[in-house]
Motif scaffolding. Structure first.
Motif, PDB file in Angstrom:
ATOM      1  N   HIS A 130       2.672  -9.636  -8.596  1.00 22.70           N
ATOM      2  CA  HIS A 130       3.464  -9.580  -7.292  1.00 22.70           C
ATOM      3  C   HIS A 130       2.580  -8.456  -6.643  1.00 22.70           C
ATOM      4  O   HIS A 130       2.519  -7.215  -7.254  1.00 22.70           O
ATOM      5  CB  HIS A 130       4.859  -9.170  -7.141  1.00 22.70           C
ATOM      6  N   PHE A 131       1.959  -8.402  -5.321  1.00 20.91           N
ATOM      7  CA  PHE A 131       1.681  -7.349  -4.547  1.00 20.91           C
ATOM      8  C   PHE A 131       2.087  -7.304  -3.138  1.00 20.91           C
ATOM      9  O   PHE A 131       2.115  -8.284  -2.493  1.00 20.91           O
ATOM     10  CB  PHE A 131       0.100  -7.687  -4.629  1.00 20.91           C
ATOM     11  N   GLU A 132       2.802  -6.202  -2.637  1.00 21.74           N
ATOM     12  CA  GLU A 132       3.366  -6.043  -1.266  1.00 21.74           C
ATOM     13  C   GLU A 132       2.385  -5.732  -0.310  1.00 21.74           C
ATOM     14  O   GLU A 132       1.299  -5.041  -0.681  1.00 21.74           O
ATOM     15  CB  GLU A 132       4.299  -4.810  -1.666  1.00 21.74           C
ATOM     16  N   GLU A 133       2.390  -6.675   0.639  1.00 23.41           N
ATOM     17  CA  GLU A 133       1.246  -6.815   1.647  1.00 23.41           C
ATOM     18  C   GLU A 133       1.585  -5.540   2.704  1.00 23.41           C
ATOM     19  O   GLU A 133       0.781  -4.926   3.049  1.00 23.41           O
ATOM     20  CB  GLU A 133       1.261  -8.090   2.351  1.00 23.41           C
ATOM     21  N   ILE A 141      -7.878   8.482   4.270  1.00 22.69           N
ATOM     22  CA  ILE A 141      -8.986   7.828   3.603  1.00 22.69           C
ATOM     23  C   ILE A 141      -8.542   6.576   2.931  1.00 22.69           C
ATOM     24  O   ILE A 141      -9.313   5.757   2.858  1.00 22.69           O
ATOM     25  CB  ILE A 141      -9.273   8.736   2.126  1.00 22.69           C
ATOM     26  N   GLY A 142      -7.303   6.384   2.953  1.00 28.33           N
ATOM     27  CA  GLY A 142      -7.019   4.911   2.326  1.00 28.33           C
ATOM     28  C   GLY A 142      -5.437   4.705   2.523  1.00 28.33           C
ATOM     29  O   GLY A 142      -4.832   5.580   3.265  1.00 28.33           O
ATOM     30  N   GLN A 143      -4.899   3.463   1.997  1.00 25.58           N
ATOM     31  CA  GLN A 143      -3.636   3.243   2.103  1.00 25.58           C
ATOM     32  C   GLN A 143      -3.037   2.882   0.760  1.00 25.58           C
ATOM     33  O   GLN A 143      -3.821   2.348   0.145  1.00 25.58           O
ATOM     34  CB  GLN A 143      -3.384   2.007   3.241  1.00 25.58           C
ATOM     35  N   VAL A 144      -1.664   2.838   0.684  1.00 29.25           N
ATOM     36  CA  VAL A 144      -0.957   2.630  -0.566  1.00 29.25           C
ATOM     37  C   VAL A 144      -0.036   1.243  -0.390  1.00 29.25           C
ATOM     38  O   VAL A 144       0.611   1.225   0.364  1.00 29.25           O
ATOM     39  CB  VAL A 144      -0.248   3.647  -1.097  1.00 29.25           C
ATOM     40  N   HIS A 145      -0.126   0.563  -1.434  1.00 27.91           N
ATOM     41  CA  HIS A 145       0.594  -0.843  -1.758  1.00 27.91           C
ATOM     42  C   HIS A 145       1.424  -0.582  -3.057  1.00 27.91           C
ATOM     43  O   HIS A 145       1.005   0.055  -4.149  1.00 27.91           O
ATOM     44  CB  HIS A 145      -0.128  -2.071  -1.861  1.00 27.91           C
ATOM     45  N   GLN A 146       2.511  -1.371  -2.984  1.00 29.78           N
ATOM     46  CA  GLN A 146       3.175  -1.435  -4.320  1.00 29.78           C
ATOM     47  C   GLN A 146       2.840  -2.660  -4.871  1.00 29.78           C
ATOM     48  O   GLN A 146       2.646  -3.619  -4.241  1.00 29.78           O
ATOM     49  CB  GLN A 146       4.776  -1.483  -3.995  1.00 29.78           C
ATOM     50  N   ALA A 147       3.115  -2.806  -6.238  1.00 31.37           N
ATOM     51  CA  ALA A 147       2.473  -3.993  -6.983  1.00 31.37           C
ATOM     52  C   ALA A 147       3.225  -3.934  -8.557  1.00 31.37           C
ATOM     53  O   ALA A 147       3.695  -3.051  -8.995  1.00 31.37           O
ATOM     54  CB  ALA A 147       1.094  -4.116  -6.986  1.00 31.37           C
ATOM     55  N   ARG A 148       3.016  -5.203  -8.992  1.00 30.32           N
ATOM     56  CA  ARG A 148       3.928  -5.482 -10.546  1.00 30.32           C
ATOM     57  C   ARG A 148       2.620  -6.164 -11.151  1.00 30.32           C
ATOM     58  O   ARG A 148       2.212  -7.260 -10.802  1.00 30.32           O
ATOM     59  CB  ARG A 148       5.160  -6.119 -10.275  1.00 30.32           C
ATOM     60  N   LEU A 149       2.278  -5.733 -12.447  1.00 32.01           N
ATOM     61  CA  LEU A 149       1.362  -6.136 -13.216  1.00 32.01           C
ATOM     62  C   LEU A 149       1.791  -7.443 -13.758  1.00 32.01           C
ATOM     63  O   LEU A 149       3.151  -7.609 -13.681  1.00 32.01           O
ATOM     64  CB  LEU A 149       0.798  -4.982 -14.258  1.00 32.01           C
ATOM     65  N   LYS A 150       1.184  -8.151 -14.507  1.00 30.07           N
ATOM     66  CA  LYS A 150       1.565  -9.373 -15.348  1.00 30.07           C
ATOM     67  C   LYS A 150       2.530  -8.982 -16.290  1.00 30.07           C
ATOM     68  O   LYS A 150       3.349  -9.695 -16.695  1.00 30.07           O
ATOM     69  CB  LYS A 150       0.465 -10.152 -15.932  1.00 30.07           C
ATOM     70  N   ASP A 151       2.275  -7.582 -16.916  1.00 26.34           N
ATOM     71  CA  ASP A 151       3.323  -7.295 -17.966  1.00 26.34           C
ATOM     72  C   ASP A 151       4.665  -6.743 -17.675  1.00 26.34           C
ATOM     73  O   ASP A 151       5.375  -6.262 -18.244  1.00 26.34           O
ATOM     74  CB  ASP A 151       2.516  -6.552 -18.980  1.00 26.34           C
ATOM     75  N   GLY A 152       4.770  -6.812 -16.294  1.00 23.87           N
ATOM     76  CA  GLY A 152       5.985  -6.222 -15.684  1.00 23.87           C
ATOM     77  C   GLY A 152       6.006  -4.873 -15.356  1.00 23.87           C
ATOM     78  O   GLY A 152       6.768  -4.325 -14.714  1.00 23.87           O
ATOM     79  N   SER A 153       4.997  -4.268 -15.569  1.00 22.24           N
ATOM     80  CA  SER A 153       4.672  -2.741 -15.099  1.00 22.24           C
ATOM     81  C   SER A 153       4.676  -2.612 -13.381  1.00 22.24           C
ATOM     82  O   SER A 153       3.904  -3.287 -13.024  1.00 22.24           O
ATOM     83  CB  SER A 153       3.663  -1.937 -15.752  1.00 22.24           C
ATOM     84  N   GLU A 154       5.594  -1.508 -13.134  1.00 13.81           N
ATOM     85  CA  GLU A 154       5.545  -1.456 -11.671  1.00 13.81           C
ATOM     86  C   GLU A 154       4.421  -0.269 -11.314  1.00 13.81           C
ATOM     87  O   GLU A 154       4.449   0.854 -12.047  1.00 13.81           O
ATOM     88  CB  GLU A 154       6.900  -0.786 -11.294  1.00 13.81           C
ATOM     89  N   VAL A 155       3.619  -0.593 -10.363  1.00  9.13           N
ATOM     90  CA  VAL A 155       2.222   0.286 -10.015  1.00  9.13           C
ATOM     91  C   VAL A 155       2.406   0.525  -8.600  1.00  9.13           C
ATOM     92  O   VAL A 155       2.979  -0.124  -7.478  1.00  9.13           O
ATOM     93  CB  VAL A 155       1.061  -0.152 -10.731  1.00  9.13           C
ATOM     94  N   VAL A 156       1.523   1.479  -8.262  1.00 12.09           N
ATOM     95  CA  VAL A 156       1.157   1.809  -6.674  1.00 12.09           C
ATOM     96  C   VAL A 156      -0.273   1.442  -6.915  1.00 12.09           C
ATOM     97  O   VAL A 156      -1.223   2.082  -7.745  1.00 12.09           O
ATOM     98  CB  VAL A 156       1.407   2.935  -6.190  1.00 12.09           C
ATOM     99  N   VAL A 157      -1.075   1.010  -5.826  1.00 14.06           N
ATOM    100  CA  VAL A 157      -2.466   0.578  -5.789  1.00 14.06           C
ATOM    101  C   VAL A 157      -3.058   1.378  -4.375  1.00 14.06           C
ATOM    102  O   VAL A 157      -2.606   1.153  -3.361  1.00 14.06           O
ATOM    103  CB  VAL A 157      -2.775  -0.815  -5.753  1.00 14.06           C
ATOM    104  N   LYS A 158      -3.947   2.294  -4.626  1.00 11.84           N
ATOM    105  CA  LYS A 158      -4.481   3.071  -3.324  1.00 11.84           C
ATOM    106  C   LYS A 158      -5.852   2.338  -3.289  1.00 11.84           C
ATOM    107  O   LYS A 158      -6.760   2.262  -3.993  1.00 11.84           O
ATOM    108  CB  LYS A 158      -4.752   4.165  -3.630  1.00 11.84           C
ATOM    109  N   ILE A 159      -6.176   1.789  -1.901  1.00  8.28           N
ATOM    110  CA  ILE A 159      -7.366   1.117  -1.297  1.00  8.28           C
ATOM    111  C   ILE A 159      -7.902   2.037  -0.214  1.00  8.28           C
ATOM    112  O   ILE A 159      -7.352   2.187   0.761  1.00  8.28           O
ATOM    113  CB  ILE A 159      -6.998  -0.241  -0.876  1.00  8.28           C
TER     114      ILE A 159
END
Length: 561
Positions: A130-133, A141-159
């Motif tokens: 899952h990846f929050e739009e 410099i960038g923006q941050v999104h919340q996401a969930r990996l295939k193994d269920g780990s909750e992460v944040v992604v900076k683009i």
């Protein structure tokens, strides 16, 4: 032909940006800068003809803040850094600059998808369950999104923003030009060079552009605090991280900036403040690697006795000598040892011929008597540190560059904890940590490394001493040596001369005993012990004992408080 066309296009974009900056500067009453830009052929003359009514209505600090906000992210970030430099910039201006907020518009989700796939090599759908739009933060410099990996780990992604590197480089070159103009315009009227500040800022920004540096910083912090049950550092997911994409473990907690809005009791808040202070002291005095931007948005509260740090794009590193100096300075400060502080300045070559040591000691006494031993609600750390920096500047004391960065971080930290526990006393918080610092510095493995280091130095000195002594004698015979003694450096000369002569004499005794013992070992006359000359063994023992005394003397000199 295409290359020439591209260059013309680039030059046009730069000149267009200069024009935009010129219009903003004139609007807020900084026409003198625009005149200099016009002289250099960077802005059209029609901009100079415009008038500004704002300059007459609002203060210079507010005009500067509004101008920086209108000029964009890079100028805002520079203003935020200047807001902490109360040692060189008037308080009326730094107060206005402290209100600058680093906010930027979001870029669309299709661009996020495109950038992620270009960097990682797979699509967002393939990498994440899952990846929050919707973004949770949009920075310059960038923006941050919340996401969930295939193994269920909750992460944040900076683009990272598309083409942001070119924009930053363009604005940075413009800032350097403006800084040079300011330095030329003010000359010696201001106690600092804007070019130096912008150069330092440029270096920090270029590092911040590379997310891999932030990833490595995060990993290093995580390693430092791996055995600390009270501090959490997010995990880096390297398979989904590049220089422009950074994927980190999501920290589940409350931002420090929101903690007072919750129903935490008074004792909980005090415990949190104590945890933050202790964690930061460890970063400085034990690891020599600290978070250089510990504002409330970068600290999370997980529970009353667990906190987390995030966003390691800006960090400070203390090389060993700077770390020793800052540690000794901290210990001397908690003990109000003015003489020791002055001696430390001498030892790190921070004193120059213009320095007035008597005046410096008087100024330091004022700081400790005026600012120390008061509750945090009555102590303005920013003011105390700024006063310390101002005093060192006025007395021509040149502190290590890392100290300035650390001072800035401490000023930011003050704002993070002051609202939590106004009653926290700096002396009480620092006191127990002093003994821990001393114990840490005398760890067996650290002492052993020091012994090896100084032992190697002594051997090197013994090897070169005869040659150096011959050269000195020859120069004395030819009258080629001149001695220049400055009153302000006499303290340093006496300190080093006494120490050097003492160690040199002991080193020569050790060398003589070792040589004579080696000659006696082969003799079979006289008393024998285990089939070896007893006099030879005695000589070796005396030489070994003298070496131990020498090394101990060096260590005591270094760690003496």
């Amino acid at each position: 032909m295409k290359k020439v066309s591209r260059r013309i296009h680039t030059d046009y974009k730069i000149l267009k940006r200069y024009k935009e900056i010129g219009e903003v500067l004139v609007k807020y009453g900084f026409g003198f800068l625009v005149e200099k830009l016009y002289d250099k052929g960077l802005v059209p003359s029609r901009i100079l003809k415009r008038r500004s009514d704002i300059a007459e209505k609002i203060s210079p600090g507010k005009r500067l803040r509004l101008a920086l906000e209108e000029l964009g992210p890079m100028f805002i970030k520079l203003g935020q850094i200047l807001s902490t430099r109360t040692d060189i910039i008037p308080e009326s201006i730094t107060k206005e600059l402290s209100m600058l907020q680093d906010q930027a518009p979001e870029f669309s989700f299709p661009i996020v998808q495109e950038l992620f796939e270009k960097e990682i090599g797979i699509s967002i759908q393939e990498a994440f369950e899952h990846f929050e739009e919707k973004t949770i933060a949009a920075e310059s410099i960038g923006q941050v999104h919340q996401a969930r990996l295939k193994d269920g780990s909750e992460v944040v992604v900076k683009i990272q923003r598309p083409n942001i590197e070119n924009t930053i480089k363009r604005d940075m070159n413009i800032l350097k030009t403006l800084a040079k103009i300011l330095d030329e315009y003010f000359g010696d009227q201001i106690p600092f060079r804007m070019a130096d500040i912008v150069e330092e800022f440029s270096y920090a920004m270029m590092r911040e552009l590379n997310y891999m540096i932030e990833a490595r910083n995060t990993e290093k912090f995580r390693e430092n605090f791996k055995n600390d049950l009270h501090v959490v550092i997010p995990k880096v997911y390297w398979e989904y991280s590049t220089s422009k994409v950074l994927t980190l473990e999501k920290i589940k907690g409350i931002k420090l900036s929101n903690i007072l809005k919750t129903e935490n009791g008074k004792e909980d808040v005090k415990s949190i403040a104590a945890q933050i202070v202790e964690a930061f002291m460890k970063q400085i005095f034990i690891f020599g690697f600290f978070h250089a931007d510990p504002h409330p948005g970068n600290i999370f509260v997980i529970s009353e006795n667990r906190i987390a740090f995030i966003d390691f794009g800006i960090t400070g590193y203390l090389e060993p000598h700077a770390m020793d100096f800052i540690t000794d300075l901290f210990i001397a400060g908690t003990r109000k040892d003015i003489e020791k502080i002055a001696e430390l300045f001498v030892q790190i070559d921070a004193v120059n011929p213009k320095s007035d040591m008597r005046r410096l000691k008087e100024d330091l006494s004022f700081i400790f008597n005026f600012y120390f031993d008061v509750p945090l609600k009555r102590l303005n750390i920013s003011e105390a540190l700024s006063e310390f920096m101002r005093i060192t500047y006025q007395n021509h004391i040149h502190l290590p560059s890392q100290f300035v960065q650390l001072t800035r971080a401490l000023i930011v930290l003050e704002g993070s904890i002051k609202n939590l526990d106004p009653e926290m006393n700096i002396s009480e918080a620092a006191g127990p940590f002093v003994n821990r610092i001393i114990a840490y510095r005398f760890r067996p493995e650290k002492v052993f490394k020091e012994i090896l280091y100084y032992g190697d130095n002594i051997l090197g000195m013994l090897k070169t001493f005869p040659k150096d002594l011959r050269n000195i004698i020859k120069k004395l015979e030819r009258n080629e040596m001149k001695f220049l003694l400055e009153e302000t450096t006499s303290q340093k000369i006496v300190y080093h001369l006494h120490s050097t002569i003492h160690k040199l004499c002991l080193s020569l005794i050790i060398a003589a005993m070792s040589i004579s013992s080696s000659m006696l070992i082969g003799y079979e006359k006289g008393p024998m012990l285990f089939g070896i000359s007893a006099f030879g063994l005695l000589g070796y023992f005396i030489a070994l004992l003298s070496a131990v005394v020498l090394v101990f003397n060096v260590l005591v000199t270094k760690f003496k408080k």
